[in-house]
Scaffold this active site. Structure first.
Site, short mmCIF file in Angstrom:
data_model
loop_
_atom_site.label_atom_id
_atom_site.label_comp_id
_atom_site.label_asym_id
_atom_site.label_seq_id
_atom_site.Cartn_x
_atom_site.Cartn_y
_atom_site.Cartn_z
CE1 TYR A 144 78.80 71.52 28.50
CE2 TYR A 144 78.75 73.11 30.47
CZ TYR A 144 79.06 72.79 29.10
OH TYR A 144 79.83 73.68 28.48
CG ASP A 239 81.70 69.27 37.15
OD1 ASP A 239 81.62 70.36 37.68
OD2 ASP A 239 81.33 69.07 35.71
CE LYS A 272 78.02 77.16 36.08
NZ LYS A 272 78.04 75.95 35.51
#
Ligand SMILES: *Cc1c(COP(=O)(O)O)cnc(C)c1O
Length: 432
Positions: A144, A239, A272
């Protein structure tokens, strides 16, 4: 029985917010039951609207690596608030945070701050396309990278074909340049490069996929990704929104560099942890690539709240704490203790179980061996997982409300919290 305030709030929410939530996984759709509305949190715990306490293994899906309400972070945020919420003009803290990020992830020469992982991933791909002048890119099934249109795509039928949209509202033309391949499948990767190599702007990949539970890219697979990108003039974009600064001080790329000498991505996407719980994310990479961005170059990207002064204060204070000696070693020790405790409890009860972890990120499967790709993850037992999830929730342990999500340890979790979690799980395993 007293009224269930979680249910009351969820009913109210459902009237004004689609599905009652502002991000789908929070709705408990895959496990059933009523989502817990969080009232407050401290350290490794949060309390729901009924004032029930939970040991929190989600940590806002990764950012809360220090646990909730760390005093140094709270102080930094309070101080920043008094100086102003947002200016739309540059600040010193943005420079400090950029420097702090580059010091931890040295494959990047320059970084730009944004507000969400979605924005960061989307922008990294735009830079890759702008810098290479190519349109196509590879993503892997089960990874994702945020909800940008061109990334909401699943594999088409047959090998190395172009994907199909996974969301209504994404026209097929928008994903026609997205090639979706199986994670950890070297043969398929090589085939895709033979067919499309010179048209590929980049590969984007989660080095340790945390959005299909916890699945590592194998070392040979990651090595092949790097080699093929270099050979064909495509960029390797890691990512690390989830893994960044969480699995190791230098992020997952430093873990792969142990086995692949000189390993580096061309670009990295972060989020995050670097915001410590505030809306903050980043993308960065080699200087010549990042200089493609406006105002220097032709690739446009912007944001009203980018580099927000409160968010950067929170990120800086968080990074300062996790930069202390031994931080990741201690975090790893606790994560490993949890995973091995759960494995032992399940094995004793005769339940198929396996788990894996890196730094403060973990995953487990009710399955005899670790899956290597999304299709395999999909075959693991959802029914047993749901029983485990609700059993833990009743016993005050909050893990992700879906089998396809990773788990997160924080510095605030104690050995007693881990022992309590393992004991709760053992009780449930014995009832199964
Ligand atoms: C969470 C996540 C994103 C998206 O970040 P948001 O801040 O939710 O937009 C992108 N990539 C990975 C690997 C993630 O885990």
């Amino acid at each position: 029985m007293t009224a269930d305030r979680n249910q009351i709030l969820f009913d109210r929410a459902a009237r004004v917010i689609p599905g009652g939530v502002n991000s789908p996984v929070r709705a408990f759709k895959s496990v059933g039951g009523t989502p817990r509305f969080v009232q407050r949190a401290q350290g490794a715990y949060f309390w729901d609207a009924n004032d029930k306490k939970y040991i929190d293994y989600i940590g806002s899906w990764g950012p809360m690596i220090l646990g909730h309400g760390h005093p140094a972070v709270v102080e930094a945020v309070q101080k920043a608030l008094l100086d102003g919420f947002s200016f739309g003009a540059p600040t010193e803290r943005e420079v400090e945070l950029a420097e702090a990020i580059l010091a931890r992830v040295p494959s990047m020469d320059m970084v730009r701050l944004v507000s969400s992982g979605t924005e960061a991933g989307m922008s990294a791909i735009r830079v890759a396309r702008g810098a290479t002048g190519r349109s196509k890119f590879i993503k892997f099934e089960g990874c994702y990278h945020g909800h940008a249109d061109s990334l909401l795509v699943k594999a088409g039928s047959g090998l190395a074909t172009f994907g199909n949209p996974t969301s209504a509202g994404v026209p097929p033309e928008v994903v026609q340049h997205t090639i979706v391949l199986e994670y950890n499948n070297i043969e398929q990767l090589e085939e895709a490069f033979v067919t499309h190599g010179r048209e590929l702007a980049c590969i984007i990949i989660e080095p340790i996929a945390g959005n299909m539970n916890f699945v590592r890219a194998s070392v040979p697979f990651m090595k092949r990704c790097r080699e093929l990108c270099s050979e064909y003039g495509a960029l390797l974009v890691l990512d690390e929104v989830m893994t960044g600064l969480r699995v190791a001080f230098g992020s997952a790329q430093s873990v792969y560099a142990r086995d692949i000498p000189g390993f580096e991505p061309d670009m990295t996407v972060l989020g995050k942890v670097i915001g410590g719980g505030m809306p903050l994310a980043a993308f960065g990479g080699k200087r010549h690539l990042m200089e493609q961005l406006a105002p220097l170059g032709p690739v446009y990207q912007a944001g009203t709240l980018s580099g927000n002064p409160v968010a950067t204060a929170c990120g800086l204070a968080t990074l300062a704490e996790i930069g202390k000696p031994g931080f990741h070693e201690e975090l790893s020790r606790k994560t490993q203790a949890l995973v091995s405790g759960l494995t032992e409890a399940a094995t004793k009860a005769g339940i198929a179980f396996c788990g894996d972890s890196e730094g403060g990120m973990f995953g487990f499967f009710l399955f005899p061996e670790l899956p290597q790709n999304y299709a395999k993850v999909m075959t693991t037992d959802n029914k047993v997982f749901n029983t485990l999830f609700h059993g833990l929730l009743d016993r005050g342990v909050y893990i992700a409300p879906a089998l396809y999500e990773a788990g997160f340890m924080s510095a605030a979790h104690t050995d007693a919290d881990i022992a309590e979690t393992v004991a709760a799980a053992a009780e449930i395993f014995n009832l199964l």
